[in-house]
Each structure stands twice: as C-alpha cells, then as structure tokens.
Design a protein around this motif. Sequence first.
Motif, PDB file in Angstrom:
ATOM      1  N   TYR A 284       0.982  -1.336  -0.050  1.00 42.36           N
ATOM      2  CA  TYR A 284      -0.284   0.106   0.131  1.00 42.36           C
ATOM      3  C   TYR A 284       0.463   1.270   0.302  1.00 42.36           C
ATOM      4  CZ  TYR A 284      -3.619  -2.827   1.532  1.00 42.36           C
ATOM      5  OH  TYR A 284      -5.170  -4.039   1.154  1.00 42.36           O
ATOM      6  N   ARG A 285      -0.035   2.324  -0.292  1.00 43.60           N
ATOM      7  CA  ARG A 285       1.004   3.625  -0.050  1.00 43.60           C
ATOM      8  C   ARG A 285      -0.038   4.550   0.301  1.00 43.60           C
ATOM      9  NH1 ARG A 285      -1.563   7.118  -3.998  1.00 43.60           N
ATOM     10  NH2 ARG A 285      -2.060   5.370  -5.863  1.00 43.60           N
ATOM     11  N   ILE A 286       0.457   5.444   1.267  1.00 37.70           N
ATOM     12  CA  ILE A 286      -0.582   6.142   1.703  1.00 37.70           C
ATOM     13  C   ILE A 286      -0.749   7.529   1.172  1.00 37.70           C
ATOM     14  CG2 ILE A 286       0.285   8.322   4.165  1.00 37.70           C
ATOM     15  CD1 ILE A 286       1.818   5.975   4.888  1.00 37.70           C
ATOM     16  N   SER A 287      -2.263   7.752   1.241  1.00 34.62           N
ATOM     17  CA  SER A 287      -3.022   8.756   0.479  1.00 34.62           C
ATOM     18  C   SER A 287      -3.532   9.890   1.701  1.00 34.62           C
ATOM     19  CB  SER A 287      -3.936   8.887  -0.350  1.00 34.62           C
ATOM     20  OG  SER A 287      -4.779   7.486   0.405  1.00 34.62           O
ATOM     21  N   LYS A 288      -3.468   9.492   2.732  1.00 34.67           N
ATOM     22  CA  LYS A 288      -3.824  10.837   3.389  1.00 34.67           C
ATOM     23  C   LYS A 288      -3.615  10.490   5.427  1.00 34.67           C
ATOM     24  CE  LYS A 288      -7.878  13.085   1.967  1.00 34.67           C
ATOM     25  NZ  LYS A 288      -9.997  12.704   2.130  1.00 34.67           N
ATOM     26  N   GLN A 289      -3.651  11.536   5.762  1.00 35.37           N
ATOM     27  CA  GLN A 289      -3.117  11.077   7.481  1.00 35.37           C
ATOM     28  C   GLN A 289      -5.132  11.847   7.558  1.00 35.37           C
ATOM     29  OE1 GLN A 289       0.993  13.295   6.733  1.00 35.37           O
ATOM     30  NE2 GLN A 289       0.756  12.774   9.327  1.00 35.37           N
ATOM     31  N   VAL A 290      -5.025  11.126   9.304  1.00 34.76           N
ATOM     32  CA  VAL A 290      -6.462  11.936   9.543  1.00 34.76           C
ATOM     33  C   VAL A 290      -5.635  11.713  11.271  1.00 34.76           C
ATOM     34  CG1 VAL A 290      -8.453  10.945   9.679  1.00 34.76           C
ATOM     35  CG2 VAL A 290      -7.499  10.472   7.947  1.00 34.76           C
ATOM     36  N   VAL A 291      -6.564  12.426  11.749  1.00 35.51           N
ATOM     37  CA  VAL A 291      -6.830  12.337  13.180  1.00 35.51           C
ATOM     38  C   VAL A 291      -7.992  12.111  13.879  1.00 35.51           C
ATOM     39  CG1 VAL A 291      -6.267  13.644  15.310  1.00 35.51           C
ATOM     40  CG2 VAL A 291      -4.413  13.983  13.638  1.00 35.51           C
ATOM     41  N   GLY A 336      -4.595   8.084  12.220  1.00 34.91           N
ATOM     42  CA  GLY A 336      -4.386   7.090  11.385  1.00 34.91           C
ATOM     43  C   GLY A 336      -4.386   6.748   9.604  1.00 34.91           C
ATOM     44  N   ALA A 337      -3.683   6.588   9.000  1.00 32.99           N
ATOM     45  CA  ALA A 337      -3.915   6.847   7.298  1.00 32.99           C
ATOM     46  C   ALA A 337      -4.942   6.183   6.371  1.00 32.99           C
ATOM     47  CB  ALA A 337      -2.580   6.325   6.670  1.00 32.99           C
ATOM     48  N   ARG A 338      -5.323   6.985   5.273  1.00 32.71           N
ATOM     49  CA  ARG A 338      -5.703   6.557   4.292  1.00 32.71           C
ATOM     50  C   ARG A 338      -4.767   5.703   3.538  1.00 32.71           C
ATOM     51  NH1 ARG A 338     -11.310   6.874   6.276  1.00 32.71           N
ATOM     52  NH2 ARG A 338     -11.309   8.929   7.103  1.00 32.71           N
ATOM     53  N   LEU A 339      -5.102   4.556   2.562  1.00 27.25           N
ATOM     54  CA  LEU A 339      -4.647   3.408   2.463  1.00 27.25           C
ATOM     55  C   LEU A 339      -4.763   3.373   0.690  1.00 27.25           C
ATOM     56  CD1 LEU A 339      -3.957   1.284   4.947  1.00 27.25           C
ATOM     57  CD2 LEU A 339      -1.854   3.235   4.376  1.00 27.25           C
ATOM     58  N   SER A 340      -4.039   3.358  -0.430  1.00 26.33           N
ATOM     59  CA  SER A 340      -4.334   3.362  -0.993  1.00 26.33           C
ATOM     60  C   SER A 340      -3.229   1.686  -1.960  1.00 26.33           C
ATOM     61  CB  SER A 340      -3.915   3.831  -2.516  1.00 26.33           C
ATOM     62  OG  SER A 340      -4.022   5.540  -2.446  1.00 26.33           O
TER      63      SER A 340
END
Length: 373
Positions: A284-291, A336-340
């Motif tokens: 996976y690659r990371i597309s977003k960071q989330v809190v 967290g991170a959203r993934l693609s």
Amino acid sequence: MSAVRKIAHIDCDSFYASIEIRDNPSLAGLPIAVGGSPERRGVVATCNYLAREFGVRSAMASATARRICPGLVIIKPEMARYRAASAQITDIFRDYTDIIEPLSLDEAFLDLSSCRHHRGSASLIVSEIRARIAEEVNITVSAGIAPNKFLAKVASDWNKPDGQFVVEPLMIDSFVRQLPVRKLFGVGKVTAAKMEKLGVQSCGDLRDFDRDQLDSHFGSFGKRLYDLCRGVDDRAVQPTRIRKSISVENTFATDLPGLDACLAELPGLHEQLLERIEKLRDKYRISKQVVKIKFHDFISTTVETLSPTTELQKYRELLEEGYQRGLRPVRLLGIGARLSPVHEGMTESSEVKNSATPKNTASAPQLALFEER
Ligand code: DCP
Ligand code: MG
C-alpha cells in the motif's frame, strides 16, 4: 488436515432495517420493512424482528406485508448508508484479520486462526468485534464460530439476533447429525424434496448413503454432500478486498485536560502506527493522514489531509486543528492513514467506501478508520 481452523461467520441482524432505525430512532418499537411501495407492486427487502412476528419476510410483496401487518412502516432503501455501514464493519474486521471474505454487504467469513488478540480465543475475539460494531456502528450482528465455513454459517443463525454460537471440534459430529439437510450449502427446495423422497431429513440420515449412492442420486454434488453431512468443509476463506485504512487509538483512563497533554500522547501513538504500517509497506501507499479526537462528552471529530507520508509534525497540526473545534478535555485520541494499493489491480471494484461519510464534522457517525484499544 492440518491444525483446526477458527472461522467466524458474521451476519448483521435485519440489516437495512437496523440502519433505518438507527438513523431514525422514532421508528424504534414499530414494525418496519425496507422495500418498495405496496402501491407500486414493490417487495420487502427486509424487515425488523417485530415485523417478522406478524409473518413479514424478505421478498414478500409489500402489499401482502402491509395486509398481514397493518401498522407496518415501509421505508425506501437507501444503499449508500448501508454500504457505508458495511465498509465500517469491514474495517473493524481488519483489525483482527486480513483474511475476510464478504458474501454480501451484511455478512462475511473471517479466518481468525492466526489472530493473537485474547490469546487466540475466537469466542472472545468475536465478542469484542460484536461489541465494537454495536458501539461504533450502532447495530447488532450475530456470529458463528467453527472450524470451517459451513458450520460457522449455520452457527451464526443459531442465536440470532444479537447472538453468537460456537461449534467446538468435539461437538461437530452430534451438531451436524441432527441438522436438517436444508441447512447444507447448495441444498435448495428441489434437492431437499428429492432427499425427502429418499427418507432423508437430517444430515444423520444422509450418512447412511455411501459415496457411490450419493453420486448416483446427486451427481457431482454427491461428493460434497458426503463431506458436508459429516461436518467436513475444507474451503478456505478467500479474501477479496483490500485494506482502505489503518489506525491506532487510545482511550485514556483519565481525560487529557488540554492541547499540551494531547500533543504529548502523539509520539507514542505515532510509534505504534508506524509499526503497523511497516507490515503493509509493500502493498500500500499512503494517501491521507487522519486524526480523530473524542472529547469527554463523547462528541467526536476527525481531521484529515492529503499526504503521502505519516509525518509526526502533520499529525500535530491536525490535532491542533481538531482540538480547536472542542476546546475541552479529551477521552480518546487516534491517528491513522488512508491507504491505496500499490498495484492498481488490487482495487476491489464494487465498494465505495464510506460514501455517505461526512468528513471533518463534529460527531460524524461513520468513523470507520479507528480501532479501540
Ligand atoms: N436483502 C434483499 N432481498 C432479499 C434478502 C435480503 O434486499 N430477498 C437485503 C436486505 C437485508 C440484507 O440483504 O437487510 C441482508 O440479508 P439477510 O438475509 O442477512 O437478512 P437481514 O440481515 O435483513 O436479516 P437477518 O437478521 O435474518 O440476517
Ligand atoms: Mg443479515
């Protein structure tokens, strides 16, 4: 066969109806169905358990349903919210295993054989999953746990709704012996009628037939019947979906009083997150960071930003932004991170995750990303 597997089958209770009642609490206590209108020859997709007491069932004409249950409230289905809830549930599953086989929006098999939560106790893992779904998605699900898919699926129906049932390896023989043949995968009305003519009602009855006899009566299905009526099913749980996000979170024993206390917790969470992401690095690659922040009054907010990394500094900025929305003590923090997927081919086509999820809104109901610790 090798070691005994731990398979769970999880199925939401009156799924569409439960989502409708969740989103409109004034419906609670009424018999409700989700489906097409009786005036337009619509059919019932599902109904709550109260409506079932009147005899209302899936696939019944809505007009019939209204007749046998005069107070029935019939609601038009709205798939986006069902899909969002389904994605949220799948994300909870993913905190326990990646071997998930969804059968529809509301049911899935999980292979928990390698899950180490609760020292590998599948009953406790599944109890936790059910409790989290109740808390985070606000609907109930039922679950079956067994050494194979066939038995897990039968078991999830055993204590429905809001129940769970385990078929222990030593119980298999007696459990399956008394099962009506209709419960077998692949036995529909036609096959069941054929079996009845042969004097077969239960799986125990079916065991009187040897392989050749089953083959002559039921063709290629005979071989499978031979196994199933003995509780044997070696099919693997076949994962078909991908992970969309990863996260860690912590609920604090004492509320964090202010922003500084929250910021001080970030490095620890960040370290845990990196450890979990490391395992997914190749896929996976990371597309977003989330809190995510849950304030002491249980109001939650999430803040996210496009990003190809999991930089700590960016989490700090997101936390500061989120905290400004509440400016009060915090009971839970998550990052967290959203993934693609790295390989496009991995993307599963049909699922639009959290399509109905409001973003960056206080107390957003669909916080699919996070896990409780
Ligand atoms: N469904 C449908 N048409 C059907 C059967 C089901 O549209 N003939 C939809 C509505 C259900 C969902 O699929 O909510 C899940 O189907 P289930 O068979 O699992 O039924 P429920 O979840 O509604 O009820 P149960 O508590 O029996 O699982
Ligand atoms: Mg269901």
